[in-house]
Design a protein around this motif. Structure first.
Motif, PDB file in Angstrom:
ATOM      1  N   TYR A  12       0.938  -1.186   0.014  1.00 48.07           N
ATOM      2  CA  TYR A  12       0.089  -0.111   0.031  1.00 48.07           C
ATOM      3  C   TYR A  12       0.834   1.144   0.144  1.00 48.07           C
ATOM      4  O   TYR A  12       0.427   2.434  -0.753  1.00 48.07           O
ATOM      5  CB  TYR A  12      -0.947   0.052   1.235  1.00 48.07           C
ATOM      6  CG  TYR A  12      -2.103  -1.100   0.981  1.00 48.07           C
ATOM      7  CD1 TYR A  12      -2.602  -1.476  -0.098  1.00 48.07           C
ATOM      8  CD2 TYR A  12      -2.051  -1.990   2.308  1.00 48.07           C
ATOM      9  CE1 TYR A  12      -3.941  -2.357  -0.104  1.00 48.07           C
ATOM     10  CE2 TYR A  12      -3.205  -3.012   2.165  1.00 48.07           C
ATOM     11  CZ  TYR A  12      -3.774  -3.128   0.880  1.00 48.07           C
ATOM     12  OH  TYR A  12      -4.949  -4.171   0.728  1.00 48.07           O
ATOM     13  N   ARG A  13       2.120   1.128   0.852  1.00 49.88           N
ATOM     14  CA  ARG A  13       2.929   2.374   0.654  1.00 49.88           C
ATOM     15  C   ARG A  13       3.361   2.575  -0.643  1.00 49.88           C
ATOM     16  O   ARG A  13       3.748   3.726  -1.196  1.00 49.88           O
ATOM     17  CB  ARG A  13       3.852   2.102   1.838  1.00 49.88           C
ATOM     18  CG  ARG A  13       3.553   2.237   3.067  1.00 49.88           C
ATOM     19  CD  ARG A  13       2.731   3.163   3.739  1.00 49.88           C
ATOM     20  NE  ARG A  13       1.354   3.302   3.252  1.00 49.88           N
ATOM     21  CZ  ARG A  13       0.468   2.649   3.868  1.00 49.88           C
ATOM     22  NH1 ARG A  13       0.783   1.520   4.996  1.00 49.88           N
ATOM     23  NH2 ARG A  13      -1.073   2.616   3.440  1.00 49.88           N
ATOM     24  N   SER A  14       3.675   1.508  -1.368  1.00 54.07           N
ATOM     25  CA  SER A  14       4.137   2.013  -2.615  1.00 54.07           C
ATOM     26  C   SER A  14       3.384   2.451  -3.691  1.00 54.07           C
ATOM     27  O   SER A  14       3.721   3.043  -4.517  1.00 54.07           O
ATOM     28  CB  SER A  14       4.785   0.343  -3.030  1.00 54.07           C
ATOM     29  OG  SER A  14       3.583  -0.620  -3.625  1.00 54.07           O
ATOM     30  N   GLU A  15       2.067   2.346  -3.402  1.00 60.15           N
ATOM     31  CA  GLU A  15       1.157   2.842  -4.356  1.00 60.15           C
ATOM     32  C   GLU A  15       0.772   4.496  -3.946  1.00 60.15           C
ATOM     33  O   GLU A  15       0.443   4.939  -4.753  1.00 60.15           O
ATOM     34  CB  GLU A  15      -0.203   2.240  -4.073  1.00 60.15           C
ATOM     35  CG  GLU A  15      -0.315   0.745  -4.628  1.00 60.15           C
ATOM     36  CD  GLU A  15      -1.408  -0.069  -4.111  1.00 60.15           C
ATOM     37  OE1 GLU A  15      -2.399   0.449  -3.628  1.00 60.15           O
ATOM     38  OE2 GLU A  15      -1.479  -1.549  -4.610  1.00 60.15           O
ATOM     39  N   GLU A  16       1.331   4.501  -2.612  1.00 56.65           N
ATOM     40  CA  GLU A  16       0.930   6.003  -2.240  1.00 56.65           C
ATOM     41  C   GLU A  16       2.069   6.993  -2.428  1.00 56.65           C
ATOM     42  O   GLU A  16       1.988   8.266  -2.699  1.00 56.65           O
ATOM     43  CB  GLU A  16       0.529   5.956  -0.727  1.00 56.65           C
ATOM     44  CG  GLU A  16      -0.743   5.271  -0.512  1.00 56.65           C
ATOM     45  CD  GLU A  16      -1.008   4.792   1.180  1.00 56.65           C
ATOM     46  OE1 GLU A  16      -2.142   4.334   1.306  1.00 56.65           O
ATOM     47  OE2 GLU A  16      -0.085   4.893   1.691  1.00 56.65           O
ATOM     48  N   LEU A  17       3.358   6.449  -2.486  1.00 53.32           N
ATOM     49  CA  LEU A  17       4.566   7.068  -2.462  1.00 53.32           C
ATOM     50  C   LEU A  17       4.856   7.288  -3.975  1.00 53.32           C
ATOM     51  O   LEU A  17       4.731   6.565  -4.861  1.00 53.32           O
ATOM     52  CB  LEU A  17       5.735   6.267  -1.854  1.00 53.32           C
ATOM     53  CG  LEU A  17       6.906   6.983  -1.440  1.00 53.32           C
ATOM     54  CD1 LEU A  17       6.724   7.907  -0.372  1.00 53.32           C
ATOM     55  CD2 LEU A  17       8.009   6.001  -1.086  1.00 53.32           C
TER      56      LEU A  17
END
Length: 340
Positions: free
Chosen positions: A200-205
């Protein structure tokens, strides 16, 4: 009742609040300061964004939250002045579970900004703050919206108590007497949670963004080793004394398990590489003395201080109700002869 609805650090400024029992966490933030500064410097110089969007995942409340914010601002201001760049606005997004004490954070913003302006000067760039309640094991932010993600002393908490097919008799966490199936279930839950966090962080960053994570771990590759969960083993000892004295039902202790996993560096690296979204630039370990668990650094009162820390860590009434007789826990801790 779901864990996300009840788990939180103790709010306010009271005797067992997170704010007054988080020197271990503060020391960890200070130890990682060079890493945070380098990551932010590289990001800022490479991207030069008009607005820096920074998320603090598992922010809790109190001075530690603002320590991270102030260090990031100072780093950017230092680079800006050195290279004579135009100012960047700051947008800080504070994330924690819905029951977190966000009120204390926002009530403290005025004083924080006032003190920071004294340190950095009146040309200090505008700051905007938002609270984002929710589990960081889910999506929380729009795609490609974050420049920098920080999380400290949060990712060892699991999204739920592992599904155990056998009772973890006499224990509240993994220990040398836990059945192999318990150890396996704990790792399985951690792998699932950490994988989801990275995904999920890879999608938001956004591209070129940075992430710095600090969490409680262990040096040994044995999940049941004492360097990973000895504080919970001590808590088990205290609770089992309560059972012997008839103060707690044995069944309640046997069914109570801490939703926590202290991972090893090898496990972190394996899961990160398997998930595949991030490249690890630095992976380091350090030791923090448990005597820093309280503002009271009196070694003689080590057991009492650590018992307060345990009470603070088990923030909700659901988790705290078995530990109200704090002095009895402190006695059990001090019986070990170990000085914290």
């Amino acid at each position: 009742m779901k864990l996300v609805d009840v788990l939180h650090m103790n709010g306010g400024m009271g005797d067992i609040s997170y704010a007054n029992n988080s020197l271990v966490q503060r020391k960890a933030i200070i130890l990682t300061k060079p890493i945070i500064e380098q990551a932010m410097s590289d990001l800022y110089n490479n991207l030069l964004p008009e607005t820096l969007c920074i998320a603090d995942m598992g922010c809790s409340s109190g001075a530690n939250t603002f320590l991270v914010v102030s260090e990031l601002i100072k780093t950017v201001e230092k680079e800006r002045r050195k290279h004579e760049f135009h100012s960047s606005d700051f947008h800080f997004l504070f994330n924690d579970l819905p029951s977190n004490d966000f009120n204390t954070i926002f009530q403290s913003l005025g004083e924080f900004e006032h003190n920071l302006r004294k340190q950095t000067g009146e040309k200090f760039a505008p700051c905007f703050f938002s609270g984002v309640p929710g589990s960081f094991y889910t999506r929380l932010f729009p795609s490609n919206s974050l420049h920098f993600i920080h999380s400290s002393y949060s990712l060892h908490w699991l999204s739920q108590v592992p599904d155990l097919i056998e009772k973890n008799k006499g224990n509240v966490y993994m220990s040398s007497t836990s059945p192999p199936s318990v150890i396996k279930a704990y790792y399985k839950q951690y792998e699932k949670d950490f994988t989801n966090f990275l995904k999920y962080r890879s999608e938001e960053l956004m591209k070129g963004g940075k992430m710095v994570l600090t969490f409680l771990g262990r040096e040994s590759e044995d999940p049941s080793s004492k360097d990973g969960g000895y504080i919970w083993e001590l808590l088990s000892m205290a609770l089992n004394e309560f059972v012997v004295e008839g103060l707690i039902e044995e069944e309640k202790v046997d069914s109570f398990n801490i939703p926590n996993y202290t991972s090893s560096p090898a496990e972190v690296k394996y899961i990160a590489e398997k998930e595949g979204s991030f490249t690890i630039n630095r992976l380091e370990t350090t030791r923090v003395h448990w005597n820093n668990a309280s503002n009271n650094n009196d070694i003689i009162n080590g057991g009492y201080n650590l018992s307060r820390y345990l009470m603070e860590e088990m923030g909700s009434p659901t988790l705290r109700h078995t530990c109200r007789k704090q002095n009895r826990i402190a006695d059990a801790l001090d019986k070990t002869g170990i000085k914290f």
